[in-house]
Scaffold this motif. Structure first.
Motif, PDB file in Angstrom:
ATOM      1  N   ILE B  50       0.844  -1.208   0.000  1.00 45.31           N
ATOM      2  CA  ILE B  50       0.000   0.000   0.000  1.00 45.31           C
ATOM      3  C   ILE B  50       0.876   1.254   0.000  1.00 45.31           C
ATOM      4  O   ILE B  50       0.647   2.200  -0.749  1.00 45.31           O
ATOM      5  CB  ILE B  50      -0.951  -0.014   1.217  1.00 45.31           C
ATOM      6  CG1 ILE B  50      -1.951  -1.169   1.056  1.00 45.31           C
ATOM      7  CG2 ILE B  50      -1.690   1.318   1.344  1.00 45.31           C
ATOM      8  CD1 ILE B  50      -2.781  -1.452   2.294  1.00 45.31           C
ATOM      9  N   ALA B  51       1.914   1.231   0.832  1.00 43.63           N
ATOM     10  CA  ALA B  51       2.782   2.404   0.934  1.00 43.63           C
ATOM     11  C   ALA B  51       3.494   2.674  -0.401  1.00 43.63           C
ATOM     12  O   ALA B  51       3.579   3.827  -0.856  1.00 43.63           O
ATOM     13  CB  ALA B  51       3.799   2.215   2.048  1.00 43.63           C
ATOM     14  N   SER B  52       3.975   1.611  -1.024  1.00 45.25           N
ATOM     15  CA  SER B  52       4.671   1.807  -2.283  1.00 45.25           C
ATOM     16  C   SER B  52       3.725   2.309  -3.366  1.00 45.25           C
ATOM     17  O   SER B  52       4.062   3.198  -4.152  1.00 45.25           O
ATOM     18  CB  SER B  52       5.290   0.493  -2.775  1.00 45.25           C
ATOM     19  OG  SER B  52       6.027  -0.088  -1.749  1.00 45.25           O
ATOM     20  N   HIS B  53       2.511   1.761  -3.350  1.00 45.06           N
ATOM     21  CA  HIS B  53       1.527   2.209  -4.328  1.00 45.06           C
ATOM     22  C   HIS B  53       1.241   3.702  -4.154  1.00 45.06           C
ATOM     23  O   HIS B  53       1.202   4.470  -5.118  1.00 45.06           O
ATOM     24  CB  HIS B  53       0.246   1.386  -4.166  1.00 45.06           C
ATOM     25  CG  HIS B  53      -0.861   1.858  -5.069  1.00 45.06           C
ATOM     26  ND1 HIS B  53      -0.883   1.592  -6.423  1.00 45.06           N
ATOM     27  CD2 HIS B  53      -1.973   2.612  -4.819  1.00 45.06           C
ATOM     28  CE1 HIS B  53      -1.957   2.143  -6.967  1.00 45.06           C
ATOM     29  NE2 HIS B  53      -2.638   2.776  -6.002  1.00 45.06           N
ATOM     30  N   ALA B  54       1.073   4.054  -2.902  1.00 47.11           N
ATOM     31  CA  ALA B  54       0.799   5.475  -2.609  1.00 47.11           C
ATOM     32  C   ALA B  54       1.952   6.345  -3.092  1.00 47.11           C
ATOM     33  O   ALA B  54       1.755   7.415  -3.691  1.00 47.11           O
ATOM     34  CB  ALA B  54       0.573   5.667  -1.115  1.00 47.11           C
ATOM     35  N   ALA B  55       3.193   5.861  -2.868  1.00 51.88           N
ATOM     36  CA  ALA B  55       4.365   6.639  -3.260  1.00 51.88           C
ATOM     37  C   ALA B  55       4.382   6.849  -4.774  1.00 51.88           C
ATOM     38  O   ALA B  55       4.757   7.926  -5.264  1.00 51.88           O
ATOM     39  CB  ALA B  55       5.640   5.937  -2.813  1.00 51.88           C
ATOM     40  N   ARG B  56       3.960   5.806  -5.479  1.00 50.59           N
ATOM     41  CA  ARG B  56       3.962   5.937  -6.952  1.00 50.59           C
ATOM     42  C   ARG B  56       2.874   6.885  -7.429  1.00 50.59           C
ATOM     43  O   ARG B  56       3.039   7.674  -8.331  1.00 50.59           O
ATOM     44  CB  ARG B  56       3.768   4.555  -7.586  1.00 50.59           C
ATOM     45  CG  ARG B  56       5.062   3.720  -7.647  1.00 50.59           C
ATOM     46  CD  ARG B  56       4.882   2.561  -8.610  1.00 50.59           C
ATOM     47  NE  ARG B  56       3.683   1.766  -8.358  1.00 50.59           N
ATOM     48  CZ  ARG B  56       3.611   0.786  -7.429  1.00 50.59           C
ATOM     49  NH1 ARG B  56       4.654   0.526  -6.672  1.00 50.59           N
ATOM     50  NH2 ARG B  56       2.501   0.098  -7.277  1.00 50.59           N
ATOM     51  N   THR B  57       1.705   6.791  -6.829  1.00 53.34           N
ATOM     52  CA  THR B  57       0.553   7.565  -7.305  1.00 53.34           C
ATOM     53  C   THR B  57       0.597   9.027  -6.871  1.00 53.34           C
ATOM     54  O   THR B  57       0.006   9.890  -7.515  1.00 53.34           O
ATOM     55  CB  THR B  57      -0.759   6.946  -6.774  1.00 53.34           C
ATOM     56  OG1 THR B  57      -0.510   5.596  -6.431  1.00 53.34           O
ATOM     57  CG2 THR B  57      -1.851   7.047  -7.808  1.00 53.34           C
ATOM     58  N   ALA B  58       1.249   9.269  -5.753  1.00 53.39           N
ATOM     59  CA  ALA B  58       1.226  10.639  -5.202  1.00 53.39           C
ATOM     60  C   ALA B  58       1.833  11.637  -6.191  1.00 53.39           C
ATOM     61  O   ALA B  58       2.806  11.352  -6.859  1.00 53.39           O
ATOM     62  CB  ALA B  58       2.000  10.675  -3.892  1.00 53.39           C
ATOM     63  N   TYR B  59       1.204  12.769  -6.290  1.00 52.00           N
ATOM     64  CA  TYR B  59       1.729  13.832  -7.136  1.00 52.00           C
ATOM     65  C   TYR B  59       1.983  15.041  -6.252  1.00 52.00           C
ATOM     66  O   TYR B  59       1.512  15.087  -5.095  1.00 52.00           O
ATOM     67  CB  TYR B  59       0.709  14.176  -8.232  1.00 52.00           C
ATOM     68  CG  TYR B  59      -0.655  14.514  -7.669  1.00 52.00           C
ATOM     69  CD1 TYR B  59      -1.006  15.840  -7.355  1.00 52.00           C
ATOM     70  CD2 TYR B  59      -1.590  13.493  -7.415  1.00 52.00           C
ATOM     71  CE1 TYR B  59      -2.246  16.130  -6.823  1.00 52.00           C
ATOM     72  CE2 TYR B  59      -2.831  13.784  -6.881  1.00 52.00           C
ATOM     73  CZ  TYR B  59      -3.157  15.109  -6.589  1.00 52.00           C
ATOM     74  OH  TYR B  59      -4.366  15.411  -6.044  1.00 52.00           O
ATOM     75  N   ASP B  60       2.742  15.990  -6.755  1.00 52.26           N
ATOM     76  CA  ASP B  60       3.010  17.191  -5.967  1.00 52.26           C
ATOM     77  C   ASP B  60       1.715  17.915  -5.643  1.00 52.26           C
ATOM     78  O   ASP B  60       0.937  18.209  -6.558  1.00 52.26           O
ATOM     79  CB  ASP B  60       3.930  18.116  -6.762  1.00 52.26           C
ATOM     80  CG  ASP B  60       5.279  18.155  -6.096  1.00 52.26           C
ATOM     81  OD1 ASP B  60       5.422  17.541  -5.011  1.00 52.26           O
ATOM     82  OD2 ASP B  60       6.186  18.791  -6.656  1.00 52.26           O
ATOM     83  N   GLY B  61       1.482  18.176  -4.392  1.00 49.07           N
ATOM     84  CA  GLY B  61       0.272  18.905  -4.022  1.00 49.07           C
ATOM     85  C   GLY B  61      -0.881  17.988  -3.683  1.00 49.07           C
ATOM     86  O   GLY B  61      -1.997  18.457  -3.439  1.00 49.07           O
ATOM     87  N   VAL B  62      -0.627  16.697  -3.629  1.00 46.04           N
ATOM     88  CA  VAL B  62      -1.699  15.784  -3.242  1.00 46.04           C
ATOM     89  C   VAL B  62      -2.077  16.085  -1.791  1.00 46.04           C
ATOM     90  O   VAL B  62      -1.252  16.534  -0.997  1.00 46.04           O
ATOM     91  CB  VAL B  62      -1.229  14.310  -3.396  1.00 46.04           C
ATOM     92  CG1 VAL B  62      -0.114  14.002  -2.402  1.00 46.04           C
ATOM     93  CG2 VAL B  62      -2.394  13.354  -3.196  1.00 46.04           C
ATOM     94  N   THR B  63      -3.355  15.858  -1.442  1.00 50.01           N
ATOM     95  CA  THR B  63      -3.761  16.198  -0.071  1.00 50.01           C
ATOM     96  C   THR B  63      -3.719  14.972   0.821  1.00 50.01           C
ATOM     97  O   THR B  63      -3.837  13.838   0.339  1.00 50.01           O
ATOM     98  CB  THR B  63      -5.199  16.775  -0.042  1.00 50.01           C
ATOM     99  OG1 THR B  63      -6.085  15.745  -0.493  1.00 50.01           O
ATOM    100  CG2 THR B  63      -5.315  17.984  -0.937  1.00 50.01           C
TER     101      THR B  63
END
Ligand code: SF4
Ligand code: ZN
Lengths: 233, 768
Positions: B50-63
């Motif tokens: 889950i953490a890795s997925h989040a790291a990949r999907t996150a973009y600058d400015g994500v909340t």
């Protein structure tokens, strides 16, 4: 009568509540005079005698005595006499503060006075030198007159450090006789001669030492300072 | 769009930034997500994924909100229970007032709203839901209970539920003010110094004062105080300490012994005293104990008469020693509210008064030892010893500031026989200015009148029985009217009296509420045990005889504003007397309507005279008639003449005496001595005259003093420089503040002291 004002006092007639009337005008110019605004003959304001009498009457329930001070009250001796007459009617005691320059005028009213406070500003032969007026002999005459009357006599000297010294005080003590002798503290806050602003205030200790020295000569001595009040030595 | 803040938050280009709900950017943290998943009970493989997925999907400015939703949804696919736990863990936390951290719980808001404010459950639910929505928008780690309460209050205001808000709100004091208090102290009360106790007192006072204004007093009455139409004294005590002052009966404790807590449950119980020193100790403890229950001063009248049986047969030196111990005790009991020395007064007689001569006298062990007539000599000795001890001053030579010592002048005292005693008292007046005089000669007097240093007074004109009317009771409370303001608002005399009437009615309401609160504290809340203890078959404090009092400030300025001339003008004075007569008439009517004891007092306006003047200057500008100047405006106290009046002493007496018969609740005449010091015998002569020839009921001679803290020299008058050692900074001044002699707070190291208005008044005072 020209007067500078009046106040109620517990101190001016010792042991009594008094109303003090300050008359305007003085024949002397003592350098340390702390009522300089009262020296000119046209100082203060002209107050009709009956108005003055009303004021005395209004206070009469709460006072024992009337003190006439100045300036020099005897410059207006006719009015002084009238005030004294009025006091007699009201059964009030009377006191006169004078510089002693008018023994003849004083003689006219001495029977009506319970208390006289007489300035002896210097040894009689040093008046000229210390206050600039050669009136010593007149003052001597006044002292003798009051001392030999029924009135209580207080002689008083303001000790001014730069103008006189302990010998002068001793000299005065040897020349006079009185019922009480008062040494007053010189204060440089309000004086006639600007030069005296530089002179330090006399201290209680100085006065106390003088008082002890002259006590054997005069008996009852009082010293008067702003910080410690009236102290009988 | 990246803005500057995002760029600033990026340490390397490879890292992503997360926008938190509060607008702050933070580096994306893989580890944080991993941890929170593990905390929720997810297996390591799932957490990593889950953490890795989040790291990949996150973009600058994500909340953070978005990230939380992803994580939650992913966990749900692993196991719904884990997802639920994740949600709970990541909910908002609240730091409660019980010093615990709990998860945010909407139903708690609902419940407290219902319990604390009586809110309708539907409304409570609605507000709680809205608060929940509001809170969800915040991205903070935790909320504090006060923050939540403020959010609830905001919602209540938005819905127009002001009554609920008043009940729900939190009272207290801004951080800044507490810092200030700790660092600088406060100058509100001349009797208080700067120390930990006073800091505690002020913080508590502030909350209790707000409580009184918000919760006990209806809006209209609170507003009348806030706006300065009138002044409610001791607001901080209105709720929990509503009763003002008390005149004790020493006999009650001679007969019954002493329980300082009122019940004897928490403290040692003393039996009836057997020795003069024990009784002296008890006398001090009684006042100390009673002031724990009250907001005002403690006083003992007929003190030396009631004490006299204990002095029988003792050598003078022993009596004096006992008195000295008592006086030092009172001055060193640093234990009153906020470590003040308790405000105490002792009234003495020069001789056993007629009405006491046949009264049973109680002596050692509380036994009946004859009548007070038998103790004339001891009564006189005690008075003399007391005065001598006061004349000695403390060991540095400063005056003992307590007790306020009050001497009763009766016809039989103004005789040669008492001349020596009177002279000694006047030496005290002349030296320290601390003696007060009560005049029993005027026609308006009965047998007894007792005062306190704060000038509140009782007389035997209520039931006609001196014991009931003057002892074991006192002033319950007083309210002060802003007289000058009435004049600013009125176009003519009729309007002036309309305002007076409306201010009086507001005051009545306040006094009645204060009385209800007092009675509730006595009867229902059981919080005043010293006052409610049973002594001699009745409750010690006789609330039924206590006074409810109208006070006033600035009659002189009111007259100047209305008539153009002050009290010194006979026509204006007439109107002034009419105003006070009107107040008295209203008090009489109220007596009939309520059966209660209503009186009029010349308010001891320590800070009120200053407060009113400052508010009025602000409100009415130059139309306000005030004393003082830009730094500190003030009004003249009560119906006094202005401090710088040019009238003579006699004229002052003739004007001010007219108010003494009209102010049975208390008054004082200040004979400010214009001279830096005064002659005791002349003062004695003046006392005799004031007593015989005027209607002045209570007075004191003030003499200003200076004290060099460096070399301990006491001087007369207000001196800038020490006459002994030349010190200029550490020279403290003493003068009479609204009634009693106090430290002015001039010296550099002084803490406590006079407020700006009083300081100004001191400088304006004309000494004749
Ligand atoms: S001190 Fe007295 S005598 Fe000398 S000038 Fe002044 S008023 Fe006159
Ligand atoms: Zn010193």
């Amino acid at each position: 009568m020209r007067i500078g004002g009046h106040i109620t006092s517990t101190l001016e007639f010792p042991g009594h509540m008094s109303i003090v009337i300050f008359t305007a005008g003085c024949n002397l110019r003592c350098p340390y005079c702390h009522n300089p605004e009262l020296i000119p003959m046209d100082g203060g304001e002209e107050v009709p005698l009956d108005k003055l009498f009303t004021q005395v009457e209004e206070s009469s329930d709460f006072i024992d005595a009337v003190v006439i001070s100045g300036g020099e009250p005897l410059l207006q001796e006719k009015d002084v006499k009238k005030i004294l007459n009025h006091c007699q009617e009201l059964d009030l005691k009377t006191k006169l503060d004078t510089n002693g320059c008018y023994p003849k005028k004083l003689k006219q009213i001495i029977d009506q006075l319970d208390y006289v406070a007489l300035d002896v500003k210097a040894p009689f032969d040093k008046y000229e030198e210390i206050i600039g007026a050669n009136v010593g002999e007149l003052v001597r005459e006044s002292v003798d007159l009051v001392y030999n009357s029924d009135s209580f006599l207080e002689c008083r000297t303001t000790y001014v450090p730069s103008l006189m010294n302990g010998d002068d005080i001793k000299g005065i003590a040897q020349e006079i006789s009185c019922d009480i002798y008062t040494l007053q503290q010189f204060r440089n806050q309000m004086v006639l001669d600007e030069k005296l602003y530089q002179t330090p205030n006399a201290t209680r200790d100085e006065l106390y030492n003088f008082a002890n020295k002259i006590k054997p000569i005069l008996g009852k001595i009082k010293i008067k300072t702003a910080e410690f009040g009236d102290e009988i030595i | 769009m990246k803005d500057a803040r995002i760029i600033a938050a990026i340490p390397t280009k490879a890292e992503t930034c997360v926008l938190k709900n509060n607008g702050i950017f933070e580096k994306f943290s893989h580890e944080k997500i991993l941890k929170s998943c593990l905390m929720a009970g997810a297996p390591l493989w799932a957490a990593e994924k889950i953490a890795s997925h989040a790291a990949r999907t996150a973009y600058d400015g994500v909340t953070t909100k978005e990230i939380k939703i992803w994580v939650h949804d992913s966990l749900k696919q692993v196991k719904p229970k884990i997802a639920k736990k994740y949600l709970k863990n990541n909910q908002l936390r609240v730091r409660t007032s019980r010093d615990t951290i709990e998860s945010f719980d909407k139903s708690k808001i609902e419940k407290t709203l219902i319990v604390e404010t009586d809110a309708d459950p539907v409304i409570a639910d609605k507000i709680a839901t809205e608060v929940w929505k509001e809170v969800k928008k915040l991205d903070v780690e935790y909320l504090t209970a006060p923050m939540l309460r403020e959010i609830v209050n905001t919602k209540l205001v938005e819905h127009g539920l002001e009554t609920l808000r008043r009940r729900y709100t939190r009272l207290g004091i801004p951080v800044y003010n507490i810092t200030n208090l700790i660092e600088n102290g406060s100058r509100d009360n001349a009797n208080m110094i700067h120390n930990p106790e006073t800091v505690h007192k002020y913080v508590a006072d502030e909350a209790l004062k707000q409580y009184a204004l918000l919760h006990i007093l209806p809006n209209e009455l609170a507003d009348a105080h806030m706006s300065g139409d009138l002044h409610i004294h001791d607001l901080e005590y209105f709720a929990g300490r509503p009763i003002n002052c008390l005149q004790h009966d020493l006999r009650s404790f001679i007969k019954n012994g002493l329980k300082v807590d009122g019940t004897g449950d928490h403290t040692s119980v003393a039996g009836p005293p057997n020795h003069i020193e024990t009784l002296m100790n008890h006398a001090g403890e009684i006042m100390l104990a009673a002031q724990q229950n009250m907001s005002g001063g403690q006083s003992m009248s007929l003190w030396n008469v009631f004490m006299a049986p204990f002095a029988q047969g003792l050598p003078y030196e022993e009596v004096k020693q006992a008195v000295q111990m008592f006086i030092y005790n009172l001055n060193m009991a640093y234990a009153a509210r906020g470590s003040q020395v308790p405000f105490t007064s002792i009234s003495m007689e020069f001789t056993v008064p007629e009405f006491l001569k046949e009264e049973p006298a109680y002596g050692p062990k509380g036994r009946l030892v004859g009548t007070y007539d038998d103790f004339e000599e001891e009564t006189r000795i005690l008075q003399r010893a007391f005065t001598e001890v006061l004349l000695d001053g403390d060991s540095d030579g400063k005056p003992h500031l307590f007790p306020n010592t009050i001497y009763t002048l009766r016809k039989e005292v103004l005789k040669d026989e008492f001349a020596e005693d009177l002279k000694l008292v006047h030496e005290l007046s002349s030296k320290y200015g601390t003696a007060y005089f009560v005049n029993m000669l005027p026609d308006y007097r009965g047998q007894m009148a007792n005062y306190m240093g704060c000038r509140t007074s009782l007389g035997d004109n209520w039931t006609g029985n001196w014991d009931k009317d003057c002892l074991r009771t006192g002033n319950l409370a007083y309210i002060t009217l802003n007289l000058p303001r009435m004049a600013y608002q009125s176009r003519d005399e009729e309007e002036l009296f309309e305002y007076l009437d409306s201010y009086l009615r507001l005051s009545e309401e306040i006094l009645m509420i204060r009385r209800q609160q007092s009675v509730a504290c006595l009867d229902d809340y059981n919080m005043l045990p010293f006052l409610t203890q049973e002594l001699d078959g009745e409750r010690y404090y006789r609330v039924e005889n206590s006074t409810m009092t109208f006070g006033f400030v600035g009659l002189n300025e009111m007259l100047r504003a209305h008539c153009g001339t002050g009290m010194e003008d006979p026509d204006s004075l007439k109107l002034g007397l009419k105003v006070i007569d009107y107040m008295n008439r209203r008090a009489q009517e109220l007596k009939k309507e309520t059966g209660l004891r209503w009186t009029i007092i010349q308010t001891p306006a320590e800070s009120t005279a200053h407060r009113f003047a400052m508010i009025d200057r602000e409100k009415y500008g130059s139309a306000a008639v005030t004393q003082g100047d830009l730094d500190a405006y003030y009004y003249t106290n009560s119906s006094h003449l202005p401090v710088d009046t040019s009238l003579s002493l006699a004229e002052k007496i003739r004007i001010e005496e007219q108010f003494h018969s009209r102010t049975s609740g208390g008054h004082i005449f200040h004979a400010f001595m214009g001279e830096s010091h005064s002659d005791p015998e002349a003062l004695m002569s003046l006392t005799n005259k004031i007593a015989r020839k005027s209607n002045i009921g209570f007075w004191a001679y003030s003499s200003a003093l200076s004290f060099c803290m460096k070399c301990k020299t006491l001087m007369k008058g207000l001196q800038d420089t020490c006459a002994s050692c030349g010190e200029q900074k550490e020279v403290e001044w003493y003068d009479r503040i609204t009634g009693y002699v106090q430290q002015v707070g001039r010296s550099k190291s002084a803490s406590g002291g006079w407020n700006a208005g009083k300081m100004k008044e001191l400088h304006d005072r004309r000494r004749y």
